[in-house]
Scaffold this motif. Structure first.
Motif, PDB file in Angstrom:
ATOM      1  N   VAL A 167       0.836  -1.193   0.000  1.00  0.00           N
ATOM      2  CA  VAL A 167       0.000   0.000   0.000  1.00  0.00           C
ATOM      3  C   VAL A 167       0.876   1.252   0.000  1.00  0.00           C
ATOM      4  N   SER A 168       0.655   2.128  -0.977  1.00  0.00           N
ATOM      5  CA  SER A 168       1.411   3.379  -1.072  1.00  0.00           C
ATOM      6  C   SER A 168       0.581   4.401  -1.824  1.00  0.00           C
ATOM      7  N   VAL A 219     -26.540   9.181  -9.522  1.00  0.00           N
ATOM      8  CA  VAL A 219     -25.950   7.934  -9.050  1.00  0.00           C
ATOM      9  C   VAL A 219     -25.251   8.163  -7.719  1.00  0.00           C
ATOM     10  N   VAL A 220     -25.141   7.091  -6.958  1.00  0.00           N
ATOM     11  CA  VAL A 220     -24.451   7.113  -5.676  1.00  0.00           C
ATOM     12  C   VAL A 220     -23.162   6.318  -5.819  1.00  0.00           C
ATOM     13  N   VAL A 221     -22.062   6.923  -5.411  1.00  0.00           N
ATOM     14  CA  VAL A 221     -20.766   6.257  -5.431  1.00  0.00           C
ATOM     15  C   VAL A 221     -20.423   5.914  -3.982  1.00  0.00           C
ATOM     16  N   ALA A 222     -20.513   4.637  -3.635  1.00  0.00           N
ATOM     17  CA  ALA A 222     -20.325   4.242  -2.237  1.00  0.00           C
ATOM     18  C   ALA A 222     -19.868   2.796  -2.147  1.00  0.00           C
ATOM     19  N   GLY A 223     -18.973   2.534  -1.218  1.00  0.00           N
ATOM     20  CA  GLY A 223     -18.474   1.184  -0.991  1.00  0.00           C
ATOM     21  C   GLY A 223     -17.315   0.857  -1.908  1.00  0.00           C
ATOM     22  N   VAL A 224     -16.461  -0.050  -1.465  1.00  0.00           N
ATOM     23  CA  VAL A 224     -15.317  -0.473  -2.276  1.00  0.00           C
ATOM     24  C   VAL A 224     -15.332  -1.978  -2.448  1.00  0.00           C
ATOM     25  N   GLU A 225     -14.773  -2.439  -3.541  1.00  0.00           N
ATOM     26  CA  GLU A 225     -14.699  -3.868  -3.869  1.00  0.00           C
ATOM     27  C   GLU A 225     -13.421  -4.102  -4.646  1.00  0.00           C
ATOM     28  N   TYR A 226     -13.014  -5.372  -4.759  1.00  0.00           N
ATOM     29  CA  TYR A 226     -11.779  -5.692  -5.464  1.00  0.00           C
ATOM     30  C   TYR A 226     -12.075  -6.594  -6.641  1.00  0.00           C
ATOM     31  N   PRO A 231      -8.243 -10.995  -1.709  1.00  0.00           N
ATOM     32  CA  PRO A 231      -8.071  -9.609  -1.272  1.00  0.00           C
ATOM     33  C   PRO A 231      -6.677  -9.308  -0.735  1.00  0.00           C
ATOM     34  N   ALA A 232      -5.942 -10.349  -0.342  1.00  0.00           N
ATOM     35  CA  ALA A 232      -4.569 -10.156   0.129  1.00  0.00           C
ATOM     36  C   ALA A 232      -3.613  -9.905  -1.041  1.00  0.00           C
ATOM     37  N   MET A 233      -4.080 -10.180  -2.250  1.00  0.00           N
ATOM     38  CA  MET A 233      -3.276  -9.961  -3.468  1.00  0.00           C
ATOM     39  C   MET A 233      -4.104  -9.137  -4.453  1.00  0.00           C
ATOM     40  N   THR A 234      -4.411  -7.909  -4.075  1.00  0.00           N
ATOM     41  CA  THR A 234      -5.291  -7.053  -4.865  1.00  0.00           C
ATOM     42  C   THR A 234      -4.509  -6.267  -5.912  1.00  0.00           C
ATOM     43  N   ASP A 235      -5.069  -6.172  -7.107  1.00  0.00           N
ATOM     44  CA  ASP A 235      -4.489  -5.341  -8.171  1.00  0.00           C
ATOM     45  C   ASP A 235      -5.344  -4.117  -8.449  1.00  0.00           C
ATOM     46  N   VAL A 236      -6.656  -4.282  -8.391  1.00  0.00           N
ATOM     47  CA  VAL A 236      -7.576  -3.170  -8.659  1.00  0.00           C
ATOM     48  C   VAL A 236      -8.628  -3.093  -7.562  1.00  0.00           C
ATOM     49  N   LEU A 237      -8.740  -1.914  -6.953  1.00  0.00           N
ATOM     50  CA  LEU A 237      -9.793  -1.648  -5.978  1.00  0.00           C
ATOM     51  C   LEU A 237     -10.695  -0.585  -6.585  1.00  0.00           C
ATOM     52  N   TYR A 238     -11.992  -0.807  -6.545  1.00  0.00           N
ATOM     53  CA  TYR A 238     -12.894   0.141  -7.201  1.00  0.00           C
ATOM     54  C   TYR A 238     -14.044   0.531  -6.290  1.00  0.00           C
ATOM     55  N   PHE A 309      -1.146  -5.535  -3.812  1.00  0.00           N
ATOM     56  CA  PHE A 309      -1.154  -5.027  -2.444  1.00  0.00           C
ATOM     57  C   PHE A 309      -2.193  -5.782  -1.619  1.00  0.00           C
ATOM     58  N   ASN A 310      -2.003  -5.757  -0.308  1.00  0.00           N
ATOM     59  CA  ASN A 310      -2.926  -6.415   0.610  1.00  0.00           C
ATOM     60  C   ASN A 310      -4.084  -5.462   0.891  1.00  0.00           C
ATOM     61  N   GLY A 311      -5.245  -5.778   0.355  1.00  0.00           N
ATOM     62  CA  GLY A 311      -6.399  -4.900   0.511  1.00  0.00           C
ATOM     63  C   GLY A 311      -7.371  -5.332   1.583  1.00  0.00           C
ATOM     64  N   GLN A 312      -7.012  -6.304   2.389  1.00  0.00           N
ATOM     65  CA  GLN A 312      -7.953  -6.846   3.377  1.00  0.00           C
ATOM     66  C   GLN A 312      -8.427  -5.793   4.371  1.00  0.00           C
ATOM     67  N   ASN A 313      -7.495  -5.031   4.932  1.00  0.00           N
ATOM     68  CA  ASN A 313      -7.890  -4.015   5.911  1.00  0.00           C
ATOM     69  C   ASN A 313      -8.652  -2.867   5.259  1.00  0.00           C
ATOM     70  N   ILE A 314      -8.261  -2.496   4.050  1.00  0.00           N
ATOM     71  CA  ILE A 314      -8.979  -1.427   3.345  1.00  0.00           C
ATOM     72  C   ILE A 314     -10.431  -1.837   3.131  1.00  0.00           C
ATOM     73  N   LEU A 315     -10.634  -3.065   2.700  1.00  0.00           N
ATOM     74  CA  LEU A 315     -11.994  -3.560   2.461  1.00  0.00           C
ATOM     75  C   LEU A 315     -12.803  -3.605   3.747  1.00  0.00           C
ATOM     76  N   LYS A 316     -12.143  -3.951   4.847  1.00  0.00           N
ATOM     77  CA  LYS A 316     -12.836  -4.052   6.138  1.00  0.00           C
ATOM     78  C   LYS A 316     -13.182  -2.669   6.679  1.00  0.00           C
ATOM     79  N   LEU A 317     -12.225  -1.741   6.622  1.00  0.00           N
ATOM     80  CA  LEU A 317     -12.405  -0.424   7.220  1.00  0.00           C
ATOM     81  C   LEU A 317     -13.245   0.521   6.367  1.00  0.00           C
ATOM     82  N   PHE A 318     -13.195   0.332   5.043  1.00  0.00           N
ATOM     83  CA  PHE A 318     -13.852   1.273   4.143  1.00  0.00           C
ATOM     84  C   PHE A 318     -14.921   0.614   3.277  1.00  0.00           C
TER      85      PHE A 318
END
Length: 354
Positions: A167-168, A219-226, A231-238, A309-318
């Motif tokens: 994550v950067s 439209v409503v832009v809300a929530g994130v998904e991979y 999710p520990a090997m994420t390339d695209v988060l949207y 990147f590891n997106g597990q915490n991002i998905l959980k928190l956001f």
């Protein structure tokens, strides 16, 4: 390649087999494949999809081809063109490099001209598919409130998840270019760009006005998904996008636009339905800050090596992060690797809802 199951290419409602050239290829040769019906099969080629004119010297057929594709018809040291002419007993006239015009095929036999034209179309289709996309149909999401919320999302992710692998700050989308991608196009000259613009306006008359009612879509832009499986090997988060009124009008609009552009030959069909999403993080952005930050569709590989990147915490928190509401008022034909005065992609044409 399994010779018993050669790859098939669909063009104009017909299916052609793809054969490899048997001769030794040249090093770094751009054109290393051909599509051969064989000289003995010329008479069996269909010819109702284009016009073959009879002249005093035989027959001729004209084919519009963007100048960047001329080199694939000519081939290394002119060998592709020579081989086609020899095998179909025709002459192929190509405009000078960089000059837009028509390729003219002439021959004594109608069947030879038809065969040459068909084989050129299949060959060109193959090389067009290899070209990086130049334009895409987009729905801008870069309204000020959404940009501000996106920057807050970026700040919070870096504050709370910066210790997670990969994550950067280099992963994040440019807020001025937040958008939905409906589909990508390879437009190689001004004529093809104009065709796409004209088709957009035709779509407005045929079905867009009926879907939108001549009004912007909220439209409503809300929530994130991979995108990928782990999710520990994420390339695209949207960010996820849906109509505020709960209808499927946005999905209908996107799907019908793609269907119409695919039918016109300006776009390739990749999926049954358009995946409505707005890329917020992408590992392609990491390697090169100038990398095109469009919504890279799943299944499209890049020559750049990805570092997931590891997106597990991002998905959980956001998981339910709210980016905001957007009034969608147009579909734009956006130009890749470009920016306008607002920071969004330069627009070659657009379809306005109201």
């Amino acid at each position: 390649m399994d010779v018993l199951r050669p790859p098939l290419v669909r063009i104009g409602g017909r299916v052609y087999r793809k054969n490899l050239i048997q001769e030794q290829p040249f090093p770094h040769e751009e054109e290393d494949q051909d599509f051969c019906a064989g000289p003995g099969e010329c008479a069996d080629e269909p010819c109702d999809a284009f016009v073959v004119e009879e002249t005093e010297r035989g027959f001729q057929c004209r084919l519009e081809v963007p100048s960047p594709l001329y080199k694939y018809i000519i081939g290394k040291k002119g060998e592709t063109k020579k081989r086609l002419e020899t095998e179909t007993r025709t002459s192929i006239s190509i405009p000078k490099p960089g000059v837009e015009g028509e390729i003219v095929i002439t021959g004594q036999q109608r069947s030879g001209v038809v065969s040459a034209r068909t084989r050129l179309e299949v060959l060109l289709d193959s090389f067009r598919r290899r070209q990086p996309f130049t334009h895409f149909l987009s729905l801008p999401l870069n309204q000020p409130a959404v940009q501000q919320n996106f920057l807050h999302f970026k700040e919070e992710v870096l504050h709370k998840c910066s210790e997670d692998h990969g994550v950067s700050s280099s992963l994040f989308q440019n807020p001025a270019k937040l958008h939905l991608t409906i589909g990508t196009l390879v437009l190689l000259n001004e004529q093809e760009i104009q065709r796409a613009c004209d088709l957009l306006q035709q779509c407005k008359e045929d079905f867009v006005d009926q879907i939108t009612g001549g009004q912007p879509l909220t439209v409503v832009v809300a929530g994130v998904e991979y995108m990928n499986d782990d999710p520990a090997m994420t390339d695209v988060l949207y960010a996820k996008v849906h109509m505020k009124d709960g209808s499927d009008r946005l999905q209908m609009l996107a799907d019908q636009l793609v269907e119409r552009f695919v039918a016109s030959g300006l776009m390739l069909k990749e999926w049954d339905r358009v995946k409505l999403h707005a890329t917020v993080m992408n590992t392609l952005f990491r390697k090169d800050p100038t990398e095109e930050r469009s919504n890279t569709m799943p299944g499209k590989s890049s020559f750049k090596e990805r570092e997931s990147f590891n997106g597990q915490n991002i998905l959980k928190l956001f998981e339910n992060f709210h980016f905001g509401e957007v009034q969608l008022d147009s579909v734009r034909l956006s130009q890749r690797f470009s920016s306008d005065a607002s920071g969004y992609y330069a627009t070659s044409g657009q379809l306005c809802f109201s």
